[in-house]
Design a protein around this motif. Structure first.
Motif, PDB file in Angstrom:
ATOM      1  N   VAL A 187       0.836  -1.208   0.000  1.00  0.00           N
ATOM      2  CA  VAL A 187       0.000   0.000   0.000  1.00  0.00           C
ATOM      3  C   VAL A 187       0.866   1.252   0.000  1.00  0.00           C
ATOM      4  O   VAL A 187       0.557   2.238  -0.691  1.00  0.00           O
ATOM      5  N   ASP A 188       1.962   1.236   0.766  1.00  0.00           N
ATOM      6  CA  ASP A 188       2.886   2.385   0.777  1.00  0.00           C
ATOM      7  C   ASP A 188       3.377   2.702  -0.632  1.00  0.00           C
ATOM      8  O   ASP A 188       3.346   3.851  -1.081  1.00  0.00           O
ATOM      9  N   SER A 189       3.827   1.669  -1.316  1.00  0.00           N
ATOM     10  CA  SER A 189       4.347   1.855  -2.677  1.00  0.00           C
ATOM     11  C   SER A 189       3.256   2.334  -3.628  1.00  0.00           C
ATOM     12  O   SER A 189       3.468   3.248  -4.434  1.00  0.00           O
ATOM     13  N   LEU A 190       2.065   1.729  -3.505  1.00  0.00           N
ATOM     14  CA  LEU A 190       0.951   2.094  -4.382  1.00  0.00           C
ATOM     15  C   LEU A 190       0.494   3.533  -4.149  1.00  0.00           C
ATOM     16  O   LEU A 190       0.239   4.290  -5.096  1.00  0.00           O
ATOM     17  N   ALA A 191       0.388   3.926  -2.882  1.00  0.00           N
ATOM     18  CA  ALA A 191      -0.126   5.256  -2.551  1.00  0.00           C
ATOM     19  C   ALA A 191       0.770   6.359  -3.101  1.00  0.00           C
ATOM     20  O   ALA A 191       0.289   7.431  -3.478  1.00  0.00           O
ATOM     21  N   HIS A 192       2.063   6.098  -3.152  1.00  0.00           N
ATOM     22  CA  HIS A 192       3.007   7.113  -3.632  1.00  0.00           C
ATOM     23  C   HIS A 192       3.261   7.010  -5.134  1.00  0.00           C
ATOM     24  O   HIS A 192       3.899   7.902  -5.705  1.00  0.00           O
ATOM     25  N   ASN A 193       2.777   5.940  -5.761  1.00  0.00           N
ATOM     26  CA  ASN A 193       2.963   5.773  -7.212  1.00  0.00           C
ATOM     27  C   ASN A 193       1.649   5.430  -7.896  1.00  0.00           C
ATOM     28  O   ASN A 193       1.637   4.784  -8.940  1.00  0.00           O
ATOM     29  N   PHE A 194       0.542   5.837  -7.273  1.00  0.00           N
ATOM     30  CA  PHE A 194      -0.785   5.424  -7.729  1.00  0.00           C
ATOM     31  C   PHE A 194      -1.029   5.850  -9.180  1.00  0.00           C
ATOM     32  O   PHE A 194      -0.706   6.973  -9.576  1.00  0.00           O
ATOM     33  N   PRO A 195      -1.588   4.958 -10.042  1.00  0.00           N
ATOM     34  CA  PRO A 195      -2.089   3.607  -9.742  1.00  0.00           C
ATOM     35  C   PRO A 195      -1.110   2.501 -10.125  1.00  0.00           C
ATOM     36  O   PRO A 195      -1.515   1.381 -10.388  1.00  0.00           O
ATOM     37  N   HIS A 196       0.155   2.807 -10.202  1.00  0.00           N
ATOM     38  CA  HIS A 196       1.154   1.842 -10.677  1.00  0.00           C
ATOM     39  C   HIS A 196       1.614   0.938  -9.527  1.00  0.00           C
ATOM     40  O   HIS A 196       2.041   1.426  -8.480  1.00  0.00           O
ATOM     41  N   LEU A 197       1.536  -0.361  -9.756  1.00  0.00           N
ATOM     42  CA  LEU A 197       1.885  -1.358  -8.743  1.00  0.00           C
ATOM     43  C   LEU A 197       3.196  -2.032  -9.108  1.00  0.00           C
ATOM     44  O   LEU A 197       3.401  -2.446 -10.255  1.00  0.00           O
ATOM     45  N   ASN A 198       4.078  -2.139  -8.130  1.00  0.00           N
ATOM     46  CA  ASN A 198       5.301  -2.912  -8.307  1.00  0.00           C
ATOM     47  C   ASN A 198       4.945  -4.387  -8.146  1.00  0.00           C
ATOM     48  O   ASN A 198       4.692  -4.853  -7.035  1.00  0.00           O
ATOM     49  N   THR A 199       4.863  -5.106  -9.247  1.00  0.00           N
ATOM     50  CA  THR A 199       4.357  -6.486  -9.218  1.00  0.00           C
ATOM     51  C   THR A 199       5.364  -7.497  -8.680  1.00  0.00           C
ATOM     52  O   THR A 199       5.026  -8.662  -8.496  1.00  0.00           O
ATOM     53  N   ILE A 200       6.600  -7.060  -8.434  1.00  0.00           N
ATOM     54  CA  ILE A 200       7.631  -7.937  -7.880  1.00  0.00           C
ATOM     55  C   ILE A 200       7.984  -7.468  -6.482  1.00  0.00           C
ATOM     56  O   ILE A 200       8.316  -6.304  -6.271  1.00  0.00           O
ATOM     57  N   ASP A 201       7.894  -8.377  -5.516  1.00  0.00           N
ATOM     58  CA  ASP A 201       8.255  -8.059  -4.135  1.00  0.00           C
ATOM     59  C   ASP A 201       9.630  -8.644  -3.828  1.00  0.00           C
ATOM     60  O   ASP A 201       9.782  -9.867  -3.746  1.00  0.00           O
ATOM     61  N   PRO A 202      10.656  -7.786  -3.656  1.00  0.00           N
ATOM     62  CA  PRO A 202      12.015  -8.298  -3.440  1.00  0.00           C
ATOM     63  C   PRO A 202      12.195  -8.954  -2.078  1.00  0.00           C
ATOM     64  O   PRO A 202      13.191  -9.653  -1.857  1.00  0.00           O
TER      65      PRO A 202
END
Length: 411
Positions: free
Chosen positions: A67-82
């Motif tokens: 959610v942190d990543s999404l909220a700051h880059n909305f609506p782009h989702l980082n589909t890979i979780d390192p």
């Protein structure tokens, strides 16, 4: 005379203010507020500690990182979780509606640039609000199945019922399970309303020829709403296809029962087809798995085929036992054709049921643990710890509904 007239008018006003509908609405509103307070006030000191906001579940930290990543880059989702399977990155999967929902609310509140504190507050409070909202569809389900006072009792029970549902819906539990419960419950409500409305109005295929809105509108609207909620549900939880399978299985059984009773089953075809079609369309709007689309397509085609077949066989007065045997035969043929065309896809769909018998690493997931056989031995301890009095109430309710089905022919 004037005094008696004024007294009569006064009693009418008082009666209207305390009408059963209004009184039930007040109860439900009170239960919603109480449910929300119960989930936010008591655990407040465990979540807000000094300047810290502490989430209360392991999965909550996982979701809030997304959610942190999404909220700051909305609506782009980082589909890979390192971090998911460190040091090897792992894909997030397609069921991300919960994360998008939290991020969208935070993004709107922050006018496009939400602070970390705003994101955390949304993550803390929104799941508790969603949990309290379950009170509303539960009330309407009770009202639809029995009467409004049963709905009021059900709403009161779900508001305070201890166990797993309460534990997953308190503040700090930013996990997708709360949305899963709200979506499935609301979808079930609209399915019930659609079936009841269609049966009461005796909906049939010929109503579409002249478009009889008095008969068609309500069942179709309820079916569309059920499809929307099922579509959101499918994008909220990996195991949501099991609920679609339950609905699909119900439709098949109800087709057989209606045919055996020489009752019209056009309404089942219409409601099932519209619900699955809308679910399919909504699912296609989100990132989705091939198995989801294939399962919904099969459910849609089969429901339409059953509607046409039951009407055709009823016209020639084919006995119910032959209808049942024909269904089995068509099911086998459908599986064979599917296997010939897409064997890998069929295998993947059938493997989805493997979650019911977890093995290996899956056994370490709390909600995948064998409920009646913890540690390989029969015990009711997990049932009681997770569902407490709800487990007893559920068995009693199941007995009541079996009675309604057998004695009164309820669908």
């Amino acid at each position: 005379m004037r005094q008696s007239a004024s007294v009569q008018r006064g009693s009418q006003i008082t009666g209207s203010k305390l009408s059963p509908r209004l009184l039930a609405g007040i109860f439900v509103a009170v239960f919603f507020i109480a449910a929300l307070s119960f989930r936010t006030v008591f655990p407040h000191s465990h979540v807000f500690v000094g300047d810290w906001i502490k989430f209360t579940g392991t999965d909550a930290w996982y979701h809030m990182r997304i959610v942190d990543s999404l909220a700051h880059n909305f609506p782009h989702l980082n589909t890979i979780d390192p971090y998911l399977l460190y040091p090897t990155p792992m894909g997030l999967g397609v069921e991300r509606f919960f994360d998008y929902f939290l991020a969208a609310v935070a993004w709107i509140i922050g006018l496009g640039t939400p602070t970390q504190h705003a994101v955390d507050l949304v993550g803390v409070y929104l799941p508790a609000i969603l949990g309290a909202l379950v009170v509303i569809p539960v009330y309407f389900i009770g009202k639809a199945l029995i009467n409004r006072w049963v709905g009021v009792i059900a709403a009161g029970l779900i508001a305070f019922l201890p166990g797993e549902f309460l534990g997953r819906t308190i503040i700090g539990q930013a996990d997708h399970h709360v949305l899963e419960v709200l979506c499935s419950t609301t979808a079930m409500l609209f399915v019930i309303l659609a079936i009841q409305s269609a049966r009461m109005k005796q909906l049939a295929f010929f109503h579409f020829k002249s478009w009889n809105s008095a008969v068609l509108v309500k069942p179709l609207v309820y079916s569309v709403l059920a499809g929307i909620m099922l579509g959101v549900y499918l994008n909220s939880w990996l195991g949501a296809l099991l609920f679609v399978f339950i609905l699909f299985l119900y439709l098949i059984i109800q087709f057989i029962i209606d045919y055996a009773r020489a009752a019209n089953s056009d309404y089942l075809c219409v409601i099932g087809a519209v619900t699955f079609l809308v679910t399919l369309v909504v699912t296609l709007l989100f990132p989705h798995a091939t198995t989801q689309i294939a399962a919904l397509f099969i459910a849609l085609i089969t429901t339409v085929a059953l509607g046409i077949l039951s009407q055709f066989l009823r016209k020639y007065r084919v006995r119910a036992v032959y209808f049942f045997l024909i269904l089995i035969g068509l099911g086998v043929v459908e599986l064979v054709i599917f296997y010939v065309i897409k064997p890998d896809l069929l295998t993947n769909m059938l493997s989805s049921f493997a979650v019911l018998v977890p093995t290996g690493a899956r056994q370490t997931i709390q909600e995948a643990e064998k409920l009646l056989f913890p540690m390989g031995e029969f015990s009711l301890i997990l049932v009681w710890l997770n569902f407490t009095t709800g487990s007893i109430l559920a068995l009693a309710a199941l007995g009541i509904f079996i009675y309604f089905v057998v004695k009164q022919g309820e669908p």
